[in-house]
Write a protein that holds these residues in place. Structure first.
Motif, PDB file in Angstrom:
ATOM      1  N   LEU A 135       0.831  -1.207   0.000  1.00  0.00           N
ATOM      2  CA  LEU A 135       0.000   0.000   0.000  1.00  0.00           C
ATOM      3  C   LEU A 135       0.863   1.254   0.000  1.00  0.00           C
ATOM      4  O   LEU A 135       0.594   2.209  -0.737  1.00  0.00           O
ATOM      5  CB  LEU A 135      -0.925  -0.006   1.218  1.00  0.00           C
ATOM      6  CG  LEU A 135      -1.805   1.239   1.386  1.00  0.00           C
ATOM      7  CD1 LEU A 135      -3.239   0.851   1.719  1.00  0.00           C
ATOM      8  CD2 LEU A 135      -1.262   2.177   2.468  1.00  0.00           C
ATOM      9  N   ARG A 136       1.926   1.247   0.835  1.00  0.00           N
ATOM     10  CA  ARG A 136       2.799   2.416   0.891  1.00  0.00           C
ATOM     11  C   ARG A 136       3.465   2.674  -0.459  1.00  0.00           C
ATOM     12  O   ARG A 136       3.541   3.822  -0.925  1.00  0.00           O
ATOM     13  CB  ARG A 136       3.856   2.225   1.976  1.00  0.00           C
ATOM     14  CG  ARG A 136       4.770   3.447   2.135  1.00  0.00           C
ATOM     15  CD  ARG A 136       5.905   3.183   3.071  1.00  0.00           C
ATOM     16  NE  ARG A 136       5.479   3.174   4.458  1.00  0.00           N
ATOM     17  CZ  ARG A 136       5.529   2.121   5.260  1.00  0.00           C
ATOM     18  NH1 ARG A 136       5.963   0.957   4.783  1.00  0.00           N
ATOM     19  NH2 ARG A 136       5.153   2.196   6.511  1.00  0.00           N
ATOM     20  N   GLU A 139       0.746   3.957  -3.101  1.00  0.00           N
ATOM     21  CA  GLU A 139       0.282   5.325  -2.894  1.00  0.00           C
ATOM     22  C   GLU A 139       1.421   6.331  -3.004  1.00  0.00           C
ATOM     23  O   GLU A 139       1.189   7.489  -3.365  1.00  0.00           O
ATOM     24  CB  GLU A 139      -0.428   5.421  -1.548  1.00  0.00           C
ATOM     25  CG  GLU A 139      -1.692   4.560  -1.513  1.00  0.00           C
ATOM     26  CD  GLU A 139      -2.575   4.843  -0.325  1.00  0.00           C
ATOM     27  OE1 GLU A 139      -2.177   5.651   0.552  1.00  0.00           O
ATOM     28  OE2 GLU A 139      -3.682   4.274  -0.260  1.00  0.00           O
ATOM     29  N   GLU A 210       0.415  12.102   0.285  1.00  0.00           N
ATOM     30  CA  GLU A 210       1.448  11.553   1.158  1.00  0.00           C
ATOM     31  C   GLU A 210       0.997  11.542   2.612  1.00  0.00           C
ATOM     32  O   GLU A 210       1.244  10.570   3.345  1.00  0.00           O
ATOM     33  CB  GLU A 210       2.734  12.355   1.004  1.00  0.00           C
ATOM     34  CG  GLU A 210       3.426  12.143  -0.341  1.00  0.00           C
ATOM     35  CD  GLU A 210       4.501  13.169  -0.617  1.00  0.00           C
ATOM     36  OE1 GLU A 210       5.202  13.015  -1.632  1.00  0.00           O
ATOM     37  OE2 GLU A 210       4.631  14.139   0.163  1.00  0.00           O
ATOM     38  N   THR A 213      -1.455   8.736   3.098  1.00  0.00           N
ATOM     39  CA  THR A 213      -0.778   7.445   3.192  1.00  0.00           C
ATOM     40  C   THR A 213      -0.205   7.233   4.584  1.00  0.00           C
ATOM     41  O   THR A 213      -0.296   6.133   5.146  1.00  0.00           O
ATOM     42  CB  THR A 213       0.336   7.357   2.140  1.00  0.00           C
ATOM     43  OG1 THR A 213      -0.228   7.494   0.840  1.00  0.00           O
ATOM     44  CG2 THR A 213       1.073   6.031   2.229  1.00  0.00           C
ATOM     45  N   ARG A 216      -2.979   6.227   6.929  1.00  0.00           N
ATOM     46  CA  ARG A 216      -3.449   4.870   6.668  1.00  0.00           C
ATOM     47  C   ARG A 216      -2.432   3.826   7.135  1.00  0.00           C
ATOM     48  O   ARG A 216      -2.817   2.764   7.652  1.00  0.00           O
ATOM     49  CB  ARG A 216      -3.740   4.709   5.171  1.00  0.00           C
ATOM     50  CG  ARG A 216      -5.021   5.408   4.744  1.00  0.00           C
ATOM     51  CD  ARG A 216      -5.002   5.794   3.271  1.00  0.00           C
ATOM     52  NE  ARG A 216      -4.940   4.671   2.376  1.00  0.00           N
ATOM     53  CZ  ARG A 216      -5.989   3.972   1.957  1.00  0.00           C
ATOM     54  NH1 ARG A 216      -7.202   4.301   2.369  1.00  0.00           N
ATOM     55  NH2 ARG A 216      -5.847   2.967   1.109  1.00  0.00           N
TER      56      ARG A 216
END
Length: 275
Positions: A135-136, A139, A210, A213, A216
């Motif tokens: 995910l990191r 994104e 950013e 992210t 999250r």
């Protein structure tokens, strides 16, 4: 809409309105469609050359993402983890499965499902950490797209400036003043539009993505810690306090704002004169 995005948009419009009102007799002179076309067209063309078509088309959905007010429902995730952990410690597997059906966080749901399937803790943590990393990375690439566009826009603004100056030079010999002024406007306005788009559209969107992210990832790490504690059958009360600390505003662990006295003693204010 996200309140900070709305405030930023209103502040940008207000700033530009004030600048145009005091800096120009006619604000319409700052509207130049050829200049805007050079900057936008060049930026989009370079972006299409740099990225796959599918990623470029995501620009519009990403802009919509940063404008809406997203909720993370952190408190709900913590309470769901604590409730499921209590059922798991009591050995009520059927109740855990029923509670799992009402979990809305897919990351949390996957972790709990792996726990009740008796998956080894190390395997669970490896899988969930891999999903966090994925995910990191995904994104971060989305935010990087807007940073690249922020670099392209001023560059094409300078390109438009060169085009305007070249045309201006060709008119200096026998052109009338109106044509000379029009080319000079194109030369200056393209740089204006490039800087404006880069710093009021593309870079803010990148920073917003950013920050989204980061939030999250913190939430996913919180869930990861909860799943780890559930595997170890830790106390639900301890789990609740531990998970809350992930989302708390951390205080300075070194200095609390008070000035120490000699030998580490706190300074105490001298008493006032007796009345």
């Amino acid at each position: 809409m996200n309140p900070s995005t709305l405030i930023g948009m209103l502040a940008s419009v207000l700033l530009l309105a004030i600048v145009l009102f005091f800096a120009a007799d006619d604000a319409r002179m700052y509207v130049d469609w050829p200049s805007l076309g050079i900057v936008l067209g060049g930026t989009l063309a370079a972006t299409f050359l740099s990225y796959p078509l599918k990623e470029v088309f995501r620009v519009f959905s990403l802009i919509a993402t940063v404008t809406r007010n997203e909720h993370t429902y952190t408190h709900n995730d913590i309470e769901e983890l604590v409730r499921i952990s209590k059922l798991w410690i009591n050995g009520d597997l059927h109740a855990v499965e029923r509670a799992l059906e009402n979990v809305t966080n897919p990351f949390l749901r996957t972790g709990v499902q792996l726990v009740i399937d008796q998956t080894p803790e190390d395997d669970i943590l490896d899988l969930m950490q891999w999903r966090i990393s994925r995910l990191r990375a995904r994104e971060a690439a989305e935010a990087q797209l807007f940073r690249v566009m922020a670099n392209f826009a001023p560059a094409f603004g300078m390109l438009g400036t060169l085009v305007g100056l070249i045309n201006l030079m060709s008119l200096l010999g026998g052109g009338d003043m109106r044509d000379i002024g029009q080319q000079l406007a194109v030369a200056l306005m393209t740089t204006f539009y490039g800087i404006l788009l880069a710093n009021l559209v593309f870079k803010p969107v990148a920073v917003k993505l950013e920050r989204r992210t980061e939030t999250r990832v913190v939430l996913m790490n919180m869930v990861l810690q909860g799943i780890s504690m559930m595997c170890e059958r830790r106390s639900p009360a301890l789990m609740r306090e531990t998970l809350k600390s992930f989302m708390a505003h951390h205080e300075d662990e070194i200095f609390d704002g008070r000035q120490p006295g000699k030998n580490g003693e706190k300074r105490v204010a001298a008493p006032g004169p007796a009345r």
